[in-house]
Design a protein around this motif. Structure first.
Motif, mmCIF file in Angstrom:
data_model
loop_
_atom_site.group_PDB
_atom_site.id
_atom_site.type_symbol
_atom_site.label_atom_id
_atom_site.label_comp_id
_atom_site.label_asym_id
_atom_site.label_seq_id
_atom_site.Cartn_x
_atom_site.Cartn_y
_atom_site.Cartn_z
ATOM 1 N N HIS A 1 0.837 -1.202 0.000
ATOM 2 C CA HIS A 1 0.000 0.000 0.000
ATOM 3 C C HIS A 1 0.866 1.243 0.000
ATOM 4 N N SER B 1 -2.276 0.210 -4.278
ATOM 5 C CA SER B 1 -2.021 -1.153 -3.808
ATOM 6 C C SER B 1 -1.836 -2.062 -5.002
ATOM 7 N N GLN C 1 -9.042 -4.173 -0.599
ATOM 8 C CA GLN C 1 -7.931 -3.809 0.281
ATOM 9 C C GLN C 1 -8.353 -2.806 1.353
#
Length: 531
Positions: free
Chosen positions: A9, A199, A136
């Motif tokens: 990330h 990400s 995510q």
């Protein structure tokens, strides 16, 4: 060994409000894609009057978008995993918006169809990248809720596109549809650029280009062949070659996916009834609901002579249940199994389809409201559960593939269903017209399917208008009976397959990994594991 998803990330906003704004950005993408499909269905007669086009060219105005959207979703998911979900989301959304602007100023049907095809690719990138990013941002129960919200917004765009488009076309003209898309894209771009975290999947090993190309070509050949058949005949050499190529390409896709190290689609998952049930549930609305979002406005405007606003008002009966029923279905899961709710919903939709088929062209519009509502209620019950069920039966090691499989089943199913249903309707109308229309029966049927009654009448000047309407009406009623039977069969299979509650995500992940290990020979597996 259970698969573990790992992601890298980058970014700066992981607060609750930031995640919610990311969800809003993805919902903008989820609304624009189906609106670009169903909105154009209402605008097709107006587009035809302004820029012209043959029946096949006008069909491609719808099918070009849905074809590229559905066939590139899984590849877009893989791109998102490899190069970054935020990058793919923003790039796809920006391309979608720019192409929407281009469509506003297009005056040639061929260029219109080409831009629509490219627009579908942009929509796929935005949708797949956005869903992968959401996986995510959220986890556990919040992830299921987030995906359900996105699914509901996709449904709103799909169901209420005809209503919004009808009003805009009447008041501002058909380009207004694309203006609305540009506004939604702008909101999604701003929120996504500010609040979405970058990400990617560090274990991603590149794109399965062979699988992506073979799958896209297979869907293209199938759709092209089915659309061409009513005009040229099913025994026409071009149609035979296209359909044969589609079969061979699908076989090639299956062989490719069984041998590559990181396939777009893990075919071993189809050994699990719950996974198969989820895919059938994704496809079912295509022929039980989505095709009506195209066929009914064409019938109301082109055949029955309503204006766009009147047609949009009629479509509210079909669409309105989707505002309430998906939420109600979620509450019902406290007392009823999702399999029972989904199966019952599809059975109700089947009843509504049969009921609607009892009303010929020229019936009192008020009489159609009840069957349209029944179909909407039937589809609304499983609609809010579909995305959550899909996540629960798909492996989570790759967010792009996990979301891409279900989305591809749903969107590609809509494109294929629309092409097949249009072809079947054309065949039924042509058969009903029979000797009365003579040689041009096929061409007349094609024009009627696209709602061009004046041109159909011009092709057979000796045939009375009432006879043309009767041929269309009988074909439409027969089609609805066929769709009703298919939907009822799907309801039974979905109920039985999704009821296999003993299969969990972990079971599927473990067995899928074992199957993958045995499917690839040791020498190839060693090569695949090398950087």
């Amino acid at each position: 060994m259970k698969a573990q998803e790992r992601a890298v990330h980058t970014g700066h906003d992981n607060t609750i409000s930031g995640r919610r704004l990311v969800l809003v950005a993805v919902c903008c993408a989820a609304v624009t894609a189906p609106l670009a499909f169903t909105g154009i269905a209402v605008g097709l007669p107006a587009i035809s009057r302004e820029i012209g086009g043959s029946p096949i060219q006008l069909n491609w105005a719808l099918n070009a978008f849905i074809l590229t959207f559905g066939s590139t979703l899984m590849a877009a998911g893989a791109l998102a995993d490899t190069y970054g979900r935020k990058k793919v989301f923003l790039s796809g959304l920006a391309a979608f918006g720019l192409l929407s602007i281009g469509l506003i100023f297009t005056s040639d049907i061929v260029w219109f169809d080409l831009l629509r095809a490219l627009q579908g690719v942009g929509a796929a990138a935005a949708f797949a990248g956005g869903l992968a990013a959401l996986a995510q941002e959220f986890d556990g129960a919040t992830r299921l809720r987030a995906f359900s919200i996105v699914g509901a917004n996709f449904g709103i765009g799909l169901a209420f596109g005809p209503v919004a488009a009808g009003w805009m076309i009447t008041t501002l003209g058909w380009p207004a549809i694309f203006m609305l898309l540009v506004v939604l894209v702008g909101i999604g771009l701003v929120l996504g650029a500010i609040f979405m975290r970058g990400s990617r999947d560090p274990t991603a090993s590149g794109i399965d280009w062979k699988g992506a190309i073979s799958f896209t070509l297979a869907l293209t050949a199938l759709t092209f062949g089915v659309l061409q058949a009513p005009e040229s005949g099913w025994d026409d050499p071009l149609v035979v070659v296209l359909l044969t190529a589609a079969v061979l390409l699908f076989v090639a896709f299956g062989l490719i996916e069984r041998t590559v190290a990181r396939p777009m689609l893990d075919l071993s998952l189809f050994r699990f009834p719950r996974f198969v049930g989820a895919q059938l549930l994704a496809v079912a609305p295509a022929y039980a609901f989505v095709v009506l979002l195209v066929l009914m406005p064409v019938r109301f405007i082109g055949i029955e002579g309503m204006d766009e606003i009147e047609a949009g008002q009629m479509m509210i009966a079909l669409s309105a249940p989707l505002l309430v029923l998906p939420i109600a279905a979620g509450l019902l899961t406290r007392w009823l199994a999702p399999a029972a709710i989904c199966g019952a919903g599809l059975a109700i939709a089947a009843v509504g389809l049969y009921w609607l088929g009892r009303f010929p062209v020229g019936s009192d519009p008020a009489a159609l409201v009840a069957p349209l509502i029944t179909i909407g209620v039937g589809i609304g019950l499983p609609w809010g559960l579909m995305d959550g069920l899909a996540v629960s039966v798909v492996p989570r090691e790759r967010a792009g593939m996990a979301t891409g499989i279900f989305s591809t089943s749903r969107v590609a199913g809509e494109g294929v269903a629309l092409a097949l249903v249009s072809a079947v309707l054309s065949l039924l109308i042509s058969a009903n017209l029979g000797a009365a229309a003579g040689g041009p029966a096929g061409s007349v049927a094609q024009r009627l399917v696209t709602g061009d009654l004046p041109e159909a009448a011009a092709l057979v000047p000796s045939m009375e208008r009432a006879a043309l309407l009767q041929g269309y009406s009988a074909g439409f009623s027969t089609l609805l009976v066929l769709l009703s039977a298919i939907t009822m069969l799907t309801a039974i299979v979905v109920f039985l397959f999704l009821g296999r509650s003993h299969e969990t995500v972990e079971d599927i992940e473990d067995e899928a990994e074992e199957a993958a290990a045995t499917a690839i020979p040791p020498d190839k597996a060693a090569l695949c594991s090398q950087p």
